[in-house]
Design a protein around this motif. Structure first.
Motif, PDB file in Angstrom:
ATOM      1  N   ASP A   5      26.195  51.102  11.776  1.00 62.01           N
ATOM      2  CA  ASP A   5      27.502  51.123  11.128  1.00 62.01           C
ATOM      3  C   ASP A   5      28.580  51.677  12.059  1.00 62.01           C
ATOM      4  OD1 ASP A   5      26.499  50.099   8.778  1.00 62.01           O
ATOM      5  OD2 ASP A   5      26.003  52.091   7.983  1.00 62.01           O
ATOM      6  N   TYR A   6      28.141  52.502  13.018  1.00 66.45           N
ATOM      7  CA  TYR A   6      29.101  53.145  13.910  1.00 66.45           C
ATOM      8  C   TYR A   6      29.744  52.098  14.821  1.00 66.45           C
ATOM      9  CZ  TYR A   6      31.086  56.919  16.696  1.00 66.45           C
ATOM     10  OH  TYR A   6      31.954  57.777  17.322  1.00 66.45           O
ATOM     11  N   PRO A   7      31.084  52.053  14.938  1.00 67.20           N
ATOM     12  CA  PRO A   7      31.737  51.036  15.781  1.00 67.20           C
ATOM     13  C   PRO A   7      31.417  51.236  17.258  1.00 67.20           C
ATOM     14  CG  PRO A   7      33.333  52.655  15.012  1.00 67.20           C
ATOM     15  CD  PRO A   7      32.064  52.941  14.269  1.00 67.20           C
ATOM     16  N   HIS A   8      31.267  50.149  17.988  1.00 67.32           N
ATOM     17  CA  HIS A   8      30.918  50.190  19.396  1.00 67.32           C
ATOM     18  C   HIS A   8      32.110  49.804  20.260  1.00 67.32           C
ATOM     19  CE1 HIS A   8      26.938  50.119  17.629  1.00 67.32           C
ATOM     20  NE2 HIS A   8      26.411  50.400  18.814  1.00 67.32           N
ATOM     21  N   PRO A   9      32.426  50.603  21.280  1.00 72.78           N
ATOM     22  CA  PRO A   9      33.514  50.232  22.190  1.00 72.78           C
ATOM     23  C   PRO A   9      33.069  49.128  23.146  1.00 72.78           C
ATOM     24  CG  PRO A   9      32.473  52.246  22.948  1.00 72.78           C
ATOM     25  CD  PRO A   9      31.817  51.904  21.626  1.00 72.78           C
ATOM     26  N   ALA A  10      34.036  48.386  23.639  1.00 74.02           N
ATOM     27  CA  ALA A  10      33.765  47.426  24.715  1.00 74.02           C
ATOM     28  C   ALA A  10      33.739  48.165  26.048  1.00 74.02           C
ATOM     29  CB  ALA A  10      34.836  46.346  24.722  1.00 74.02           C
ATOM     30  N   VAL A  11      33.064  47.571  27.039  1.00 78.56           N
ATOM     31  CA  VAL A  11      32.952  48.187  28.366  1.00 78.56           C
ATOM     32  C   VAL A  11      33.418  47.184  29.413  1.00 78.56           C
ATOM     33  CG1 VAL A  11      31.410  49.234  30.065  1.00 78.56           C
ATOM     34  CG2 VAL A  11      31.012  49.619  27.630  1.00 78.56           C
ATOM     35  N   THR A  12      34.246  47.658  30.325  1.00 76.34           N
ATOM     36  CA  THR A  12      34.711  46.834  31.434  1.00 76.34           C
ATOM     37  C   THR A  12      34.416  47.521  32.754  1.00 76.34           C
ATOM     38  OG1 THR A  12      36.917  47.830  31.448  1.00 76.34           O
ATOM     39  CG2 THR A  12      36.606  45.876  30.066  1.00 76.34           C
ATOM     40  N   THR A  13      34.516  46.762  33.826  1.00 79.13           N
ATOM     41  CA  THR A  13      34.556  47.344  35.165  1.00 79.13           C
ATOM     42  C   THR A  13      35.882  46.951  35.804  1.00 79.13           C
ATOM     43  OG1 THR A  13      33.451  45.439  36.188  1.00 79.13           O
ATOM     44  CG2 THR A  13      32.055  47.274  35.492  1.00 79.13           C
ATOM     45  N   ASP A  14      36.515  47.899  36.472  1.00 81.63           N
ATOM     46  CA  ASP A  14      37.714  47.640  37.269  1.00 81.63           C
ATOM     47  C   ASP A  14      37.415  48.026  38.702  1.00 81.63           C
ATOM     48  OD1 ASP A  14      39.709  46.753  35.289  1.00 81.63           O
ATOM     49  OD2 ASP A  14      39.429  48.741  34.426  1.00 81.63           O
ATOM     50  N   ILE A  15      37.909  47.239  39.646  1.00 80.36           N
ATOM     51  CA  ILE A  15      37.533  47.439  41.053  1.00 80.36           C
ATOM     52  C   ILE A  15      38.773  47.624  41.912  1.00 80.36           C
ATOM     53  CG2 ILE A  15      36.167  46.560  42.973  1.00 80.36           C
ATOM     54  CD1 ILE A  15      34.904  44.609  40.900  1.00 80.36           C
ATOM     55  N   VAL A  16      38.810  48.738  42.613  1.00 80.82           N
ATOM     56  CA  VAL A  16      39.854  48.997  43.602  1.00 80.82           C
ATOM     57  C   VAL A  16      39.338  48.490  44.938  1.00 80.82           C
ATOM     58  CG1 VAL A  16      41.355  50.727  44.648  1.00 80.82           C
ATOM     59  CG2 VAL A  16      40.499  51.065  42.314  1.00 80.82           C
ATOM     60  N   ILE A  17      39.894  47.390  45.430  1.00 79.71           N
ATOM     61  CA  ILE A  17      39.439  46.784  46.683  1.00 79.71           C
ATOM     62  C   ILE A  17      40.417  47.170  47.784  1.00 79.71           C
ATOM     63  CG2 ILE A  17      38.776  44.650  47.844  1.00 79.71           C
ATOM     64  CD1 ILE A  17      38.467  43.384  45.072  1.00 79.71           C
ATOM     65  N   PHE A  18      39.959  48.009  48.704  1.00 79.40           N
ATOM     66  CA  PHE A  18      40.793  48.486  49.801  1.00 79.40           C
ATOM     67  C   PHE A  18      40.547  47.670  51.066  1.00 79.40           C
ATOM     68  CE2 PHE A  18      40.518  52.807  47.662  1.00 79.40           C
ATOM     69  CZ  PHE A  18      41.857  52.883  47.324  1.00 79.40           C
ATOM     70  N   THR A  19      41.605  47.493  51.844  1.00 78.42           N
ATOM     71  CA  THR A  19      41.481  46.986  53.199  1.00 78.42           C
ATOM     72  C   THR A  19      42.561  47.642  54.043  1.00 78.42           C
ATOM     73  OG1 THR A  19      41.110  44.969  54.506  1.00 78.42           O
ATOM     74  CG2 THR A  19      43.059  44.996  53.085  1.00 78.42           C
ATOM     75  N   LEU A  20      42.490  47.446  55.346  1.00 79.99           N
ATOM     76  CA  LEU A  20      43.524  47.928  56.257  1.00 79.99           C
ATOM     77  C   LEU A  20      44.179  46.724  56.917  1.00 79.99           C
ATOM     78  CD1 LEU A  20      41.673  50.952  57.842  1.00 79.99           C
ATOM     79  CD2 LEU A  20      43.747  51.066  56.483  1.00 79.99           C
ATOM     80  N   GLN A  21      45.499  46.664  56.811  1.00 81.87           N
ATOM     81  CA  GLN A  21      46.257  45.542  57.363  1.00 81.87           C
ATOM     82  C   GLN A  21      47.612  46.052  57.826  1.00 81.87           C
ATOM     83  OE1 GLN A  21      47.603  42.523  54.566  1.00 81.87           O
ATOM     84  NE2 GLN A  21      47.022  40.904  55.993  1.00 81.87           N
ATOM     85  N   ASP A  22      48.012  45.667  59.037  1.00 81.22           N
ATOM     86  CA  ASP A  22      49.316  46.065  59.573  1.00 81.22           C
ATOM     87  C   ASP A  22      49.492  47.581  59.552  1.00 81.22           C
ATOM     88  OD1 ASP A  22      49.944  43.343  59.858  1.00 81.22           O
ATOM     89  OD2 ASP A  22      50.724  43.245  57.810  1.00 81.22           O
ATOM     90  N   ASN A  23      48.429  48.295  59.918  1.00 80.38           N
ATOM     91  CA  ASN A  23      48.448  49.757  59.988  1.00 80.38           C
ATOM     92  C   ASN A  23      48.767  50.419  58.652  1.00 80.38           C
ATOM     93  OD1 ASN A  23      47.775  50.264  62.749  1.00 80.38           O
ATOM     94  ND2 ASN A  23      49.817  49.534  63.319  1.00 80.38           N
ATOM     95  N   GLU A  24      48.350  49.772  57.557  1.00 82.56           N
ATOM     96  CA  GLU A  24      48.531  50.345  56.235  1.00 82.56           C
ATOM     97  C   GLU A  24      47.274  50.160  55.403  1.00 82.56           C
ATOM     98  OE1 GLU A  24      52.614  50.403  54.176  1.00 82.56           O
ATOM     99  OE2 GLU A  24      52.507  48.413  55.086  1.00 82.56           O
ATOM    100  N   LEU A  25      47.008  51.127  54.523  1.00 86.05           N
ATOM    101  CA  LEU A  25      45.946  50.976  53.547  1.00 86.05           C
ATOM    102  C   LEU A  25      46.485  50.139  52.394  1.00 86.05           C
ATOM    103  CD1 LEU A  25      43.063  51.806  52.638  1.00 86.05           C
ATOM    104  CD2 LEU A  25      44.134  53.741  51.443  1.00 86.05           C
ATOM    105  N   LYS A  26      45.785  49.049  52.090  1.00 87.28           N
ATOM    106  CA  LYS A  26      46.255  48.147  51.041  1.00 87.28           C
ATOM    107  C   LYS A  26      45.188  47.963  49.971  1.00 87.28           C
ATOM    108  CE  LYS A  26      49.659  45.666  53.820  1.00 87.28           C
ATOM    109  NZ  LYS A  26      50.214  44.356  54.207  1.00 87.28           N
ATOM    110  N   VAL A  27      45.658  47.573  48.775  1.00 86.46           N
ATOM    111  CA  VAL A  27      44.770  47.346  47.644  1.00 86.46           C
ATOM    112  C   VAL A  27      45.051  45.962  47.082  1.00 86.46           C
ATOM    113  CG1 VAL A  27      46.353  48.414  45.976  1.00 86.46           C
ATOM    114  CG2 VAL A  27      43.910  48.312  45.473  1.00 86.46           C
ATOM    115  N   LEU A  28      43.996  45.280  46.644  1.00 85.04           N
ATOM    116  CA  LEU A  28      44.142  43.949  46.090  1.00 85.04           C
ATOM    117  C   LEU A  28      44.522  44.032  44.614  1.00 85.04           C
ATOM    118  CD1 LEU A  28      43.834  40.887  46.559  1.00 85.04           C
ATOM    119  CD2 LEU A  28      41.471  41.118  45.764  1.00 85.04           C
ATOM    120  N   LEU A  29      45.610  43.363  44.250  1.00 83.51           N
ATOM    121  CA  LEU A  29      46.060  43.309  42.859  1.00 83.51           C
ATOM    122  C   LEU A  29      46.138  41.856  42.405  1.00 83.51           C
ATOM    123  CD1 LEU A  29      49.016  45.881  42.970  1.00 83.51           C
ATOM    124  CD2 LEU A  29      46.640  46.304  42.271  1.00 83.51           C
ATOM    125  N   ILE A  30      45.907  41.658  41.116  1.00 82.62           N
ATOM    126  CA  ILE A  30      46.073  40.337  40.526  1.00 82.62           C
ATOM    127  C   ILE A  30      47.243  40.368  39.556  1.00 82.62           C
ATOM    128  CG2 ILE A  30      43.640  39.733  40.763  1.00 82.62           C
ATOM    129  CD1 ILE A  30      43.383  40.300  37.715  1.00 82.62           C
TER     130      ILE A  30
END
Length: 221
Positions: A5-30
């Motif tokens: 009877d107890y309600p169940h939450p949904a579960v997701t994964t979120d991913i911070v994807i880092f790279t280095l480009q042009d002497n900067e730390l960058k993250v991929l966004l959608i």
């Protein structure tokens, strides 16, 4: 099958994807193509399937969003504020990944209209609590540079020690002593001298090294 009877939450994964480009730390966004937050920038991720493990889900999302496998992936933190997602009660297990820029071919999936790299120093407003997730991932990455080989996961197949030092300086935000840095990193397991050299301008040729353990981060003392 017994039904709770107890309600169940949904579960997701979120991913911070880092790279280095042009002497900067960058993250991929959608850019989200669906509600909620349609048209807003967000981290790649998605719901965990009912028969799927958390890391398996994160790796699946990473592959679907970027086409990349075999990169360094680490669980970051669990975000569970009750109102973090307007759709329903959603708990997100966040991960972060490190990807050399030359090995990543970004492509948006069906939930995104586009995917782009953004400098961590000038991020747009992000959907959900993704600003907080990126901030915590940056802190974790910078801290692990001091006691692990995690920074090597940004490197291409062959690199110079000067290029590696620049990676550390960008992420930590401070200049490093060249002699002490080289003495330290050459003690790392997995770094090998290729016997090759690269000419850079008028400087004498620099030795090229490889890292044999891509996708790992060894603890160092």
């Amino acid at each position: 099958m017994y039904q709770y009877d107890y309600p169940h939450p949904a579960v997701t994964t979120d991913i911070v994807i880092f790279t280095l480009q042009d002497n900067e730390l960058k993250v991929l966004l959608i850019e989200r193509s669906n509600d909620p937050y349609q048209g807003c920038w967000a981290l790649p991720g998605g719901f965990v399937d009912i028969d799927e493990g958390l890391e398996t889900a994160a790796l699946r999302e990473l592959k679907e969003e970027t086409g990349v496998t075999g990169v360094y992936l680490e669980q970051l933190y669990t975000f569970g504020r009750p109102n973090r997602d307007p759709r329903e009660r959603v708990i997100s297990v966040a991960y972060y990944a490190l990807v050399p820029i030359d090995k990543l071919h970004v492509r948006p999936d069906s939930d995104a209209s586009k995917a782009e790299w953004h400098a961590c120093s000038s991020l747009p407003d992000l959907a959900f609590d993704h600003q907080q997730i990126v901030g915590l991932a940056r802190q974790r990455l910078a801290a692990k540079m001091d006691y692990s080989t995690i920074g090597l996961n940004f490197m291409p197949d062959k690199f110079t020690l000067s290029e590696l030092q620049r990676v550390y300086e960008i992420i930590k935000g401070v200049p490093l002593d060249k002699r002490n840095f080289r003495k330290r990193v050459l003690t790392f397991n997995g770094i090998n001298d290729t016997g090759e050299k690269r000419q850079a301008g008028k400087h004498r040729p620099a030795r090229l090294y490889t890292f044999k353990s891509q996708g790992t981060a060894e603890i160092i003392k």
